[in-house]
Design a protein around this motif. Sequence first.
Motif: not given
Length: 134
Positions: A99-104, A107, A109-110
């Motif tokens: 789960d790519f969630t660069p916002g932390g 948030t 996931p992108i």
Amino acid sequence: MAKAVHSMVRVLDEARSLDFYRNAFGLEIADRLDFETFTLVYLSNDEASFEVELTVNKDRSEPYDLGDGYGHLAVVVDDLDAEHARFEEAGYAPGKLVDFTPGGPGTDPIARFFFVSDPDGYKIEVLAKQGRFG
């Protein structure tokens, strides 16, 4: 405006690669062009007009060195968890679900995805159909 039509990968064993792309992604032969020293096999399905071109060099017996320049192909699927389980059952050794969630934490996931390698070592990203990939 340019239209992307295919991406080419060099493969060592045509039958093994056809089996993988057919069973993993539902790609079938759209065209096959046989020449004296090489064969081009174009794979596609009804989901998109984009094709994967397999190039089979007839005099090649050693695996290709992918080097550090190749990135990956990417495909989108409706049910990422089911596809991951199917790939595991098929023995394709998919990577972990991400789960790519660069916002932390907390948030959206992108993207959700996993990677798998084809028989020649090419990386393929399998993405959930959502967000910008929906």
